[in-house]
Design a protein around this motif. Structure first.
Motif, PDB file in Angstrom:
ATOM      1  N   THR A 251       1.676   5.033   0.980  1.00  0.00           N
ATOM      2  CA  THR A 251       1.340   5.924   2.091  1.00  0.00           C
ATOM      3  C   THR A 251       0.772   7.239   1.544  1.00  0.00           C
ATOM      4  O   THR A 251       0.991   7.592   0.378  1.00  0.00           O
ATOM      5  N   ASN A 252       0.083   7.975   2.394  1.00  0.00           N
ATOM      6  CA  ASN A 252      -0.459   9.276   1.989  1.00  0.00           C
ATOM      7  C   ASN A 252       0.648  10.220   1.529  1.00  0.00           C
ATOM      8  O   ASN A 252       0.467  10.974   0.576  1.00  0.00           O
ATOM      9  N   GLU A 253       1.789  10.177   2.181  1.00  0.00           N
ATOM     10  CA  GLU A 253       2.903  11.051   1.803  1.00  0.00           C
ATOM     11  C   GLU A 253       3.408  10.719   0.399  1.00  0.00           C
ATOM     12  O   GLU A 253       3.794  11.603  -0.360  1.00  0.00           O
ATOM     13  N   GLU A 254       3.414   9.438   0.051  1.00  0.00           N
ATOM     14  CA  GLU A 254       3.892   9.012  -1.264  1.00  0.00           C
ATOM     15  C   GLU A 254       2.935   9.384  -2.394  1.00  0.00           C
ATOM     16  O   GLU A 254       3.317   9.383  -3.558  1.00  0.00           O
ATOM     17  N   LEU A 255       1.700   9.716  -2.066  1.00  0.00           N
ATOM     18  CA  LEU A 255       0.713  10.081  -3.087  1.00  0.00           C
ATOM     19  C   LEU A 255       0.978  11.477  -3.654  1.00  0.00           C
ATOM     20  O   LEU A 255       0.512  11.816  -4.740  1.00  0.00           O
ATOM     21  N   HIS A 256       1.687  12.309  -2.892  1.00  0.00           N
ATOM     22  CA  HIS A 256       2.064  13.661  -3.350  1.00  0.00           C
ATOM     23  C   HIS A 256       0.843  14.469  -3.803  1.00  0.00           C
ATOM     24  O   HIS A 256       0.826  15.045  -4.886  1.00  0.00           O
ATOM     25  N   ARG A 257      -0.174  14.514  -2.976  1.00  0.00           N
ATOM     26  CA  ARG A 257      -1.374  15.287  -3.287  1.00  0.00           C
ATOM     27  C   ARG A 257      -1.079  16.777  -3.129  1.00  0.00           C
ATOM     28  O   ARG A 257      -0.259  17.166  -2.300  1.00  0.00           O
TER      29      ARG A 257
ATOM     30  N   LYS B  55       0.846  -1.196   0.000  1.00  0.00           N
ATOM     31  CA  LYS B  55       0.000   0.000   0.000  1.00  0.00           C
ATOM     32  C   LYS B  55       0.879   1.243   0.000  1.00  0.00           C
ATOM     33  O   LYS B  55       1.921   1.282   0.642  1.00  0.00           O
TER      34      LYS B  55
ATOM     35  N   ARG C  78     -16.191  15.623  -1.752  1.00  0.00           N
ATOM     36  CA  ARG C  78     -15.040  14.720  -1.839  1.00  0.00           C
ATOM     37  C   ARG C  78     -14.827  14.236  -3.273  1.00  0.00           C
ATOM     38  O   ARG C  78     -13.699  14.179  -3.762  1.00  0.00           O
TER      39      ARG C  78
ATOM     40  N   SER D  73      -1.537  20.697  -2.022  1.00  0.00           N
ATOM     41  CA  SER D  73      -2.102  21.404  -0.872  1.00  0.00           C
ATOM     42  C   SER D  73      -3.391  22.089  -1.334  1.00  0.00           C
ATOM     43  O   SER D  73      -3.670  22.173  -2.536  1.00  0.00           O
TER      44      SER D  73
END
Length: 178
Positions: A5-11, A3, A43, A13
């Motif tokens: 991580t949220n950090e790896e998704l680079h969404r 899976k 969402r 700001s």
């Protein structure tokens, strides 16, 4: 398989999202009763980078605890406006050059899978009340209608589920041809 991580998704700001190009599409909510359904639209609107959401009539507006529960902060990233009436909102969108389509089971509706989408056009999609659907008064102001093909015994989908289905289809068609 691992899976991400949220950090790896680079969404982006909220500020970066505000500056990004948007899908040329406005979501219009016609007297949607459930604040949680409204939050789901925020969402989904964030996921597909819609231009904005027009909240009409009794539709809940931020800040709202129940809306936030499902929006999970997307009400801070997706632009929105409030209109006393859906008809007034539709009239303004049409005057601004949007092609306004009701997402509703009406005579002459195009099935979503057969709808011709112009990737150069700007669209507004009107989603209706959980019990009554898109009001007849609003339908009368629309340029057309789109219906989601359904094969089961029920006559409708939850309004926020309908939003996800239709917005995904428009996202795919506009993005792939733009």
């Amino acid at each position: 398989m691992r899976k991400i991580t949220n950090e790896e998704l680079h969404r982006p700001s909220v500020e970066e999202f505000a500056a990004m190009p948007k899908l040329p599409l406005v979501v219009v909510l016609d007297n949607v009763r459930s604040a949680q359904n409204v939050g789901s639209f925020f969402r989904t609107g964030d996921a597909f980078a819609v231009e904005r959401i027009a909240l009409c009539g009794i539709t809940a507006v931020p800040p709202c605890r129940e809306l936030h529960k499902t929006a999970l902060g997307a009400e801070q990233s997706v632009a929105w406006t409030h209109h006393a009436s859906t008809v007034e909102c539709i009239d303004g969108l049409r005057a601004a050059g949007y092609r306004v389509l009701a997402v509703e089971q009406v005579e002459g509706a195009a099935m979503l899978d057969a709808l011709a989408v112009d990737p150069q056009a700007r669209y507004a999609l009107v989603f209706g009340n959980e019990v009554e659907g898109v009001s007849q008064e609003a339908v009368d102001r629309c340029d057309g209608a789109v219906e989601i093909p359904q094969l089961g015994t029920k006559h409708s989908l939850n309004v926020s589920v309908s939003g996800g289905v239709v917005l995904w289809e428009f996202f795919c068609r506009i993005r792939s041809k733009a």
